[in-house]
Design a protein around this motif. Structure first.
Motif, short mmCIF file in Angstrom:
data_model
loop_
_atom_site.label_atom_id
_atom_site.label_comp_id
_atom_site.label_asym_id
_atom_site.label_seq_id
_atom_site.Cartn_x
_atom_site.Cartn_y
_atom_site.Cartn_z
N LEU A 67 41.15 65.49 8.44
CA LEU A 67 42.20 64.48 8.41
C LEU A 67 43.40 64.92 9.24
O LEU A 67 43.98 64.12 9.99
CB LEU A 67 42.62 64.23 6.95
N GLN A 68 43.77 66.19 9.16
CA GLN A 68 44.93 66.68 9.90
C GLN A 68 44.75 66.57 11.40
O GLN A 68 45.72 66.43 12.15
CB GLN A 68 45.22 68.13 9.51
N THR A 69 43.49 66.62 11.88
CA THR A 69 43.28 66.54 13.33
C THR A 69 43.72 65.21 13.91
O THR A 69 43.89 65.10 15.13
CB THR A 69 41.79 66.74 13.68
N LEU A 70 43.90 64.20 13.08
CA LEU A 70 44.18 62.86 13.59
C LEU A 70 45.66 62.63 13.91
O LEU A 70 46.01 61.56 14.42
CB LEU A 70 43.71 61.81 12.57
N HIS A 71 46.51 63.61 13.62
CA HIS A 71 47.91 63.50 14.06
C HIS A 71 47.99 64.15 15.44
O HIS A 71 47.82 65.37 15.56
CB HIS A 71 48.83 64.22 13.08
N PRO A 72 48.24 63.38 16.49
CA PRO A 72 48.12 63.93 17.84
C PRO A 72 49.07 65.08 18.14
O PRO A 72 48.70 66.03 18.84
CB PRO A 72 48.40 62.73 18.75
N VAL A 73 50.29 65.04 17.62
CA VAL A 73 51.24 66.11 17.90
C VAL A 73 50.88 67.36 17.10
O VAL A 73 50.88 68.48 17.63
CB VAL A 73 52.68 65.65 17.60
N ALA A 74 50.56 67.18 15.82
CA ALA A 74 50.16 68.33 15.00
C ALA A 74 48.90 68.97 15.55
O ALA A 74 48.78 70.20 15.60
CB ALA A 74 49.94 67.88 13.56
N ARG A 76 47.89 68.97 18.66
CA ARG A 76 48.21 69.69 19.89
C ARG A 76 48.80 71.06 19.58
O ARG A 76 48.48 72.06 20.24
CB ARG A 76 49.19 68.88 20.74
N ALA A 77 49.66 71.13 18.56
CA ALA A 77 50.26 72.40 18.18
C ALA A 77 49.19 73.38 17.69
O ALA A 77 49.19 74.56 18.07
CB ALA A 77 51.31 72.19 17.09
N VAL A 78 48.25 72.89 16.89
CA VAL A 78 47.16 73.76 16.41
C VAL A 78 46.30 74.21 17.59
O VAL A 78 45.95 75.39 17.71
CB VAL A 78 46.30 73.00 15.38
N TRP A 79 45.97 73.27 18.46
CA TRP A 79 45.09 73.57 19.60
C TRP A 79 45.71 74.63 20.51
O TRP A 79 45.02 75.52 21.01
CB TRP A 79 44.85 72.29 20.38
N ALA A 80 47.02 74.54 20.70
CA ALA A 80 47.68 75.43 21.65
C ALA A 80 48.05 76.79 21.06
O ALA A 80 48.13 77.79 21.78
CB ALA A 80 48.95 74.76 22.20
N GLU A 212 41.52 66.44 21.68
CA GLU A 212 41.57 67.63 20.83
C GLU A 212 40.96 67.35 19.44
O GLU A 212 40.24 68.19 18.90
CB GLU A 212 43.01 68.11 20.67
N SER A 213 41.25 66.18 18.88
CA SER A 213 40.71 65.87 17.55
C SER A 213 39.19 65.71 17.61
O SER A 213 38.47 66.16 16.71
CB SER A 213 41.36 64.62 16.98
N ARG A 214 38.70 65.09 18.68
CA ARG A 214 37.24 64.92 18.80
C ARG A 214 36.55 66.27 18.97
O ARG A 214 35.52 66.54 18.36
CB ARG A 214 36.93 64.01 19.99
N ALA A 215 37.12 67.13 19.81
CA ALA A 215 36.53 68.45 20.02
C ALA A 215 36.56 69.28 18.75
O ALA A 215 35.59 69.98 18.42
CB ALA A 215 37.26 69.18 21.15
N THR A 216 37.65 69.20 18.01
CA THR A 216 37.76 69.96 16.77
C THR A 216 36.79 69.43 15.73
O THR A 216 36.14 70.21 15.01
CB THR A 216 39.20 69.92 16.24
N TRP A 248 39.22 54.27 7.21
CA TRP A 248 39.90 54.19 8.50
C TRP A 248 39.97 55.55 9.19
O TRP A 248 39.94 55.64 10.41
CB TRP A 248 41.31 53.62 8.33
N ALA A 249 40.03 56.62 8.38
CA ALA A 249 40.04 57.97 8.98
C ALA A 249 38.65 58.32 9.51
O ALA A 249 38.52 58.90 10.59
CB ALA A 249 40.52 58.99 7.96
N ARG A 250 37.61 58.00 8.75
CA ARG A 250 36.25 58.27 9.22
C ARG A 250 35.98 57.54 10.54
O ARG A 250 35.31 58.07 11.43
CB ARG A 250 35.22 57.83 8.18
N ASP A 251 36.50 56.33 10.66
CA ASP A 251 36.27 55.56 11.88
C ASP A 251 36.89 56.21 13.12
O ASP A 251 36.43 55.97 14.24
CB ASP A 251 36.83 54.14 11.73
N LEU A 252 37.93 57.02 12.91
CA LEU A 252 38.58 57.68 14.04
C LEU A 252 37.91 58.98 14.45
O LEU A 252 38.17 59.50 15.53
CB LEU A 252 40.06 57.95 13.70
#
Length: 290
Positions: A67-74, A76-80, A212-216, A248-252
């Motif tokens: 679920l957390q992966t779906l916040h784009p800014v958060a 990005r911070a995790v990814w980087a 990033e969310s898809r890859a994670t 709605w989260a599963r769909d993303l």
């Protein structure tokens, strides 16, 4: 199968699980957290202790990560900055240790754990590909992480908990989680189940799928860094985690075929996995008197 052999297999399974989740110093951590005398933030009867000691946390924790992966800014911070793919077990071990210390450890150790996390957050800053600046210490981002975790942990316990909480206890759990969140820098966290549900709904307009969310998601669901004997139990666990999420989260999420195929048996798989974890995991020791 003889009883001594069953007991040996049980000990071996429990030891492997403990070391995987808590790291090579798991026994030292466990002794300090549960045997050090002194006051705790939460008394033994508090709902946060019931939830966080339960095997359902394995499913709730993975659901929260997805679920957390779906916040784009958060994300990005995790990814980087997190080392998520380079050191996934290290990240899991740090997170599980923080939860254990703040839930079961002495107040002094819990306060030190919060200070360490806040220092780390203070050093994490950057800019997304769209040019949006971020700081890990931003109360907005901290609030999202908190809401995702509290929602998923509670929902997992509702479905898979050994002793489900009643309505009053569920509200108390949300309030317990809010008390930790405030110490981490979250402003006005929700303190009731209804407020938590409204808060999660309010985030929908911010959340979206990103590269990033898809890859994670693919990494967590399709390519976990596990030995082959653990892949089937993990597949069942991951299907149960996905099943916990709002539609709605599963769909993303970019769900792999294996997870989609297992969705119809996600509930049975989750029951099987949590039952196996309870069988293998020794009961938590009681905290000493202050």
């Amino acid at each position: 199968m003889s009883l001594p052999l069953v007991n040996r297999l049980r000990r071996q399974a429990g030891e492997a699980l403990l070391l995987r989740v808590a790291g090579p110093t798991a026994h030292e951590k466990r002794a300090r957290i549960h045997h050090t005398p002194g006051p705790r933030w939460f008394s033994p009867d508090r709902p946060i202790r019931i939830v966080h000691a339960d095997a359902s946390m394995y499913i709730g924790g993975l659901a929260a990560l997805l679920l957390q992966t779906l916040h784009p800014v958060a994300m990005r911070a995790v990814w980087a900055h997190s080392g998520f793919q380079g050191d996934p077990w290290g990240r899991l071990q740090r997170t599980s240790t923080f939860l254990a210390v703040t839930t079961f450890g002495t107040a002094e150790d819990a306060e030190q754990a919060v200070r360490r996390v806040r220092r780390v957050h203070d050093g994490v800053a950057g800019t997304t590909a769209e040019g949006v600046a971020y700081r890990a210490s931003d109360p907005h981002l901290l609030a999202w992480v908190h809401v995702a975790e509290a929602s998923c942990f509670l929902q997992a316990h509702r479905v898979y908990g050994a002793r489900p909480l009643d309505a009053r206890e569920q509200n108390a759990y949300v309030a317990d989680m809010a008390s930790v969140a405030r110490r981490l820098g979250v402003v006005d966290p929700p303190e009731t189940v209804d407020a938590l549900a409204r808060s999660l709904s309010d985030w929908r307009g911010v959340l979206r799928a990103t590269p990033e969310s898809r890859a994670t998601g693919r990494y967590l669901l399709a390519h976990p860094p596990l030995p082959w004997p653990a892949l089937l139990p993990y597949a069942l666990l991951s299907a149960a985690a996905v099943d916990l999420l709002p539609g709605w989260a599963r769909d993303l999420l970019d769900l792999p075929t294996r997870t989609r195929l297992l969705r119809p048996v996600a509930r049975l798989g989750g029951i099987a996995v949590t039952s196996a974890v309870r069988w293998a995991t020794p009961q938590l020791p009681a905290a000493p008197a202050p």
